[in-house]
Motif scaffolding. Structure first.
Motif, mmCIF file in Angstrom:
data_model
loop_
_atom_site.group_PDB
_atom_site.id
_atom_site.type_symbol
_atom_site.label_atom_id
_atom_site.label_comp_id
_atom_site.label_asym_id
_atom_site.label_seq_id
_atom_site.Cartn_x
_atom_site.Cartn_y
_atom_site.Cartn_z
ATOM 1 N N GLN A 45 0.898 -1.294 0.126
ATOM 2 C CA GLN A 45 0.093 -0.067 0.019
ATOM 3 C C GLN A 45 0.816 1.386 -0.049
ATOM 4 O OE1 GLN A 45 -2.430 0.871 3.304
ATOM 5 N NE2 GLN A 45 -4.139 1.619 2.266
ATOM 6 N N GLU A 59 3.856 0.067 2.511
ATOM 7 C CA GLU A 59 3.693 -0.825 3.448
ATOM 8 C C GLU A 59 3.558 -2.085 3.019
ATOM 9 O OE1 GLU A 59 0.969 -0.102 6.934
ATOM 10 O OE2 GLU A 59 1.720 -1.804 7.884
ATOM 11 N N PRO A 74 -4.442 -10.965 7.590
ATOM 12 C CA PRO A 74 -3.793 -11.131 8.571
ATOM 13 C C PRO A 74 -4.404 -11.110 9.839
ATOM 14 C CG PRO A 74 -3.055 -9.081 7.472
ATOM 15 C CD PRO A 74 -4.311 -9.771 6.594
ATOM 16 N N LEU A 75 -5.281 -10.371 9.936
ATOM 17 C CA LEU A 75 -6.131 -10.104 11.133
ATOM 18 C C LEU A 75 -6.646 -11.551 11.692
ATOM 19 C CD1 LEU A 75 -8.242 -6.920 10.256
ATOM 20 C CD2 LEU A 75 -6.262 -6.972 11.843
ATOM 21 N N ILE A 87 5.526 -17.158 14.023
ATOM 22 C CA ILE A 87 5.584 -15.718 13.662
ATOM 23 C C ILE A 87 7.135 -15.253 13.365
ATOM 24 C CG2 ILE A 87 5.849 -14.688 15.995
ATOM 25 C CD1 ILE A 87 3.787 -13.285 12.891
ATOM 26 N N VAL A 94 8.365 -12.431 5.153
ATOM 27 C CA VAL A 94 7.868 -11.309 4.712
ATOM 28 C C VAL A 94 8.921 -10.272 4.576
ATOM 29 C CG1 VAL A 94 6.232 -9.394 5.339
ATOM 30 C CG2 VAL A 94 5.548 -11.771 5.841
ATOM 31 N N ASN A 118 5.958 -4.772 9.026
ATOM 32 C CA ASN A 118 5.472 -4.651 10.435
ATOM 33 C C ASN A 118 5.986 -5.963 11.209
ATOM 34 O OD1 ASN A 118 2.648 -3.077 10.406
ATOM 35 N ND2 ASN A 118 2.510 -4.475 8.580
ATOM 36 N N SER A 120 6.166 -7.986 14.783
ATOM 37 C CA SER A 120 5.242 -8.605 15.837
ATOM 38 C C SER A 120 6.140 -8.340 17.252
ATOM 39 C CB SER A 120 4.964 -10.090 15.638
ATOM 40 O OG SER A 120 4.891 -10.886 16.907
ATOM 41 N N GLN A 123 8.630 -11.140 17.535
ATOM 42 C CA GLN A 123 9.765 -10.864 16.842
ATOM 43 C C GLN A 123 10.886 -10.149 17.440
ATOM 44 O OE1 GLN A 123 7.570 -10.077 12.925
ATOM 45 N NE2 GLN A 123 9.689 -10.984 12.248
ATOM 46 N N ARG A 203 -5.900 4.596 12.377
ATOM 47 C CA ARG A 203 -7.079 5.406 11.625
ATOM 48 C C ARG A 203 -8.271 5.718 12.233
ATOM 49 N NH1 ARG A 203 -10.516 1.625 9.492
ATOM 50 N NH2 ARG A 203 -10.038 -0.637 9.953
ATOM 51 N N ALA A 236 -6.685 7.246 5.444
ATOM 52 C CA ALA A 236 -7.517 8.338 4.460
ATOM 53 C C ALA A 236 -8.239 7.791 3.483
ATOM 54 C CB ALA A 236 -6.412 9.370 4.079
ATOM 55 N N TYR A 256 -7.084 4.274 1.757
ATOM 56 C CA TYR A 256 -7.645 3.733 0.379
ATOM 57 C C TYR A 256 -8.067 4.960 -0.579
ATOM 58 C CZ TYR A 256 -9.040 -0.467 2.970
ATOM 59 O OH TYR A 256 -9.128 -1.600 3.822
ATOM 60 N N PRO A 261 -4.145 -2.060 -0.378
ATOM 61 C CA PRO A 261 -3.086 -2.659 -0.548
ATOM 62 C C PRO A 261 -3.032 -3.539 -1.848
ATOM 63 C CG PRO A 261 -3.757 -2.902 1.685
ATOM 64 C CD PRO A 261 -4.867 -2.095 0.885
HETATM 65 P P1 C2E Z 1 -1.355 -2.139 10.231
HETATM 66 O O1 C2E Z 1 -0.234 -2.458 10.240
HETATM 67 O O2 C2E Z 1 -2.071 -1.009 10.973
HETATM 68 O O3 C2E Z 1 -1.949 -1.689 8.675
HETATM 69 C C1 C2E Z 1 -2.792 -1.085 8.080
HETATM 70 C C2 C2E Z 1 -4.150 -1.952 7.913
HETATM 71 O O4 C2E Z 1 -5.210 -0.641 7.690
HETATM 72 C C3 C2E Z 1 -4.086 -2.708 6.837
HETATM 73 O O5 C2E Z 1 -4.803 -3.785 6.944
HETATM 74 C C4 C2E Z 1 -4.673 -1.855 5.599
HETATM 75 O O6 C2E Z 1 -5.331 -2.415 4.314
HETATM 76 C C5 C2E Z 1 -5.709 -1.263 6.250
HETATM 77 N N1 C2E Z 1 -6.150 -0.008 5.816
HETATM 78 C C6 C2E Z 1 -5.109 0.953 5.158
HETATM 79 N N2 C2E Z 1 -5.644 2.001 4.451
HETATM 80 C C7 C2E Z 1 -7.110 1.905 4.978
HETATM 81 C C8 C2E Z 1 -8.196 2.895 4.562
HETATM 82 O O7 C2E Z 1 -8.206 3.793 4.182
HETATM 83 N N3 C2E Z 1 -9.448 2.219 5.321
HETATM 84 C C9 C2E Z 1 -9.599 1.353 5.940
HETATM 85 N N4 C2E Z 1 -10.646 0.784 6.193
HETATM 86 N N5 C2E Z 1 -8.361 0.332 6.028
HETATM 87 C C10 C2E Z 1 -7.094 0.879 5.824
HETATM 88 P P2 C2E Z 1 -4.642 -5.431 6.706
HETATM 89 O O8 C2E Z 1 -3.642 -5.319 5.564
HETATM 90 O O9 C2E Z 1 -5.812 -6.164 6.782
HETATM 91 O O10 C2E Z 1 -3.651 -5.664 7.891
HETATM 92 C C11 C2E Z 1 -4.101 -5.751 9.406
HETATM 93 C C12 C2E Z 1 -2.998 -5.747 10.388
HETATM 94 O O11 C2E Z 1 -2.290 -7.138 10.300
HETATM 95 C C13 C2E Z 1 -1.955 -4.745 10.184
HETATM 96 O O12 C2E Z 1 -2.207 -3.527 10.627
HETATM 97 C C14 C2E Z 1 -0.781 -5.367 11.172
HETATM 98 O O13 C2E Z 1 -0.925 -5.158 12.395
HETATM 99 C C15 C2E Z 1 -1.194 -6.723 10.738
HETATM 100 N N6 C2E Z 1 -0.403 -7.364 9.640
HETATM 101 C C16 C2E Z 1 -0.206 -7.140 8.317
HETATM 102 N N7 C2E Z 1 0.835 -7.774 7.843
HETATM 103 C C17 C2E Z 1 1.640 -8.345 8.819
HETATM 104 C C18 C2E Z 1 2.924 -8.892 8.723
HETATM 105 O O14 C2E Z 1 3.825 -9.119 7.812
HETATM 106 N N8 C2E Z 1 3.414 -9.141 10.147
HETATM 107 C C19 C2E Z 1 2.949 -8.781 11.110
HETATM 108 N N9 C2E Z 1 3.470 -9.004 12.392
HETATM 109 N N10 C2E Z 1 1.663 -8.133 11.149
HETATM 110 C C20 C2E Z 1 1.165 -8.092 10.059
#
Ligand code: C2E
Ligand code: MG
Ligand code: MG
Ligand code: MG
Length: 278
Positions: A45, A59, A74-75, A87, A94, A118, A120, A123, A203, A236, A256, A261
């Motif tokens: 993204q 990101e 990932p959630l 992890i 990653v 990101n 963890s 890690q 956000r 945003a 978005y 992403p």
């Molecule tokens: P995060 O690191 O805070 O990543 C931002 C999340 O917000 C992403 O969700 C992204 O898709 C979402 N987002 C970005 N812009 C917007 C927007 O304008 N509106 C809305 N509604 N959402 C937006 P995603 O990709 O589902 O990831 C969720 C969480 O999962 C991440 O939050 C992070 O905490 C975790 N994550 C993702 N990839 C990894 C990874 O490789 N390793 C680890 N440890 N955690 C990860």
């Protein structure tokens, strides 16, 4: 013969528990297999400067390409991966993929984009983390200044140890961002002592903008600037929000409104299109 009501409830309850535990066991086995079979993919993204309007980086966000269930967020599996001690392996996968593809993207477009990965909290506590990061940078050829590691406030529970690791990472020339800032419950006093470069405002703070006059967002930007940190706003979705962020002098943005992403090939197509408009 009709069993008493109580017995029926017990039976229903038990069978539901059983199904849930079976499901949990299935997904655990599948996640173990996913690591071996490398069923993961990194989406990207974009992140932009609100001052120059240019792209500064992206990101890296993991997805699980499940053979029958499709793309899993990932959630739904990062916490499980932590519980199953998977992890570290997933996180390093990653990191390596993101570094490799960032080198490719920068060569392709002649840019210096930085990639945010990101990390963890598990890690961050791993004794080999620093060595693993160094090896991945060497192998992939990514300059340390083009890597940004995102940690959350929750990673700082062991403050002395965590802050030492962060300092070591910073000394390698790598950037560090504090992710989801403001969403957790932590004291502000630690901020001054941490070796970080950037705050990423969660956000939730943008959700009511511009419907409500928001003083919290403005205060966080000021706080970040007083601590010599860059401030990025997450999530945003509208032009109004982007304009609001400009007026409060927030430095950077992701959301978005610019793009969701995207898988690697779609992300390069996005950049290609965007750079041609510039
Ligand atoms: P995060 O690191 O805070 O990543 C931002 C999340 O917000 C992403 O969700 C992204 O898709 C979402 N987002 C970005 N812009 C917007 C927007 O304008 N509106 C809305 N509604 N959402 C937006 P995603 O990709 O589902 O990831 C969720 C969480 O999962 C991440 O939050 C992070 O905490 C975790 N994550 C993702 N990839 C990894 C990874 O490789 N390793 C680890 N440890 N955690 C990860
Ligand atoms: Mg993040
Ligand atoms: Mg975040
Ligand atoms: Mg988050």
């Amino acid at each position: 013969h009709v069993p008493p009501v109580n017995d029926i409830r017990v039976m229903v309850y038990n069978s539901k528990l059983l199904t849930e535990s079976n499901e949990k066991r299935d997904i655990e086995l599948e996640l173990h297999h996913a690591v071996i079979a490398e069923q993961f993919e990194v989406f990207y993204q974009p992140q932009l400067s609100l001052i120059s309007g240019k792209h500064i980086g992206m990101e890296a966000l993991i997805r699980w390409n499940h053979p029958t269930k499709g793309i899993i967020s990932p959630l739904k599996f990062i916490q499980l991966a932590e519980e199953l001690h998977l992890i570290n392996q997933i996180g390093l996968w990653v990191l390596k993929k993101a570094c490799t593809q960032t080198v490719e993207i920068n060569e392709l477009f002649g840019l210096d984009l930085r990639v945010s990965v990101n990390l963890s909290s598990v890690q961050l506590q791993h004794p080999r983390l620093l060595q693993d990061i160094k090896e991945i940078l060497k192998e992939t050829g990514l300059e340390p200044r083009l890597l940004d590691l995102e940690i959350t406030e929750g990673s700082l529970f062991n403050f002395e140890k965590s802050s030492q690791i962060l300092e070591d990472i910073k000394n390698l020339g790598i950037h560090i961002s504090l992710d989801d800032f403001g969403a957790g419950y932590s004291s502000l006093s630690y901020l001054k002592k941490l070796s970080i470069h950037r705050l990423k405002i969660d956000r939730i703070f943008l959700l009511n903008i511009p419907k409500e006059e928001d003083t919290l967002m403005t205060s966080i930007v000021t706080l970040g600037h007083n601590l010599n940190l860059k401030v990025l706003a997450e999530g945003a979705e509208t032009l109004e929000q982007v304009n609001f962020l400009k007026t409060i002098q927030c430095d950077e943005v992701q959301g978005y409104y610019f793009s969701k992403p995207l898988p690697y090939s779609e992300f390069t197509a996005y950049l290609d299109k965007y750079l041609n408009i510039d």
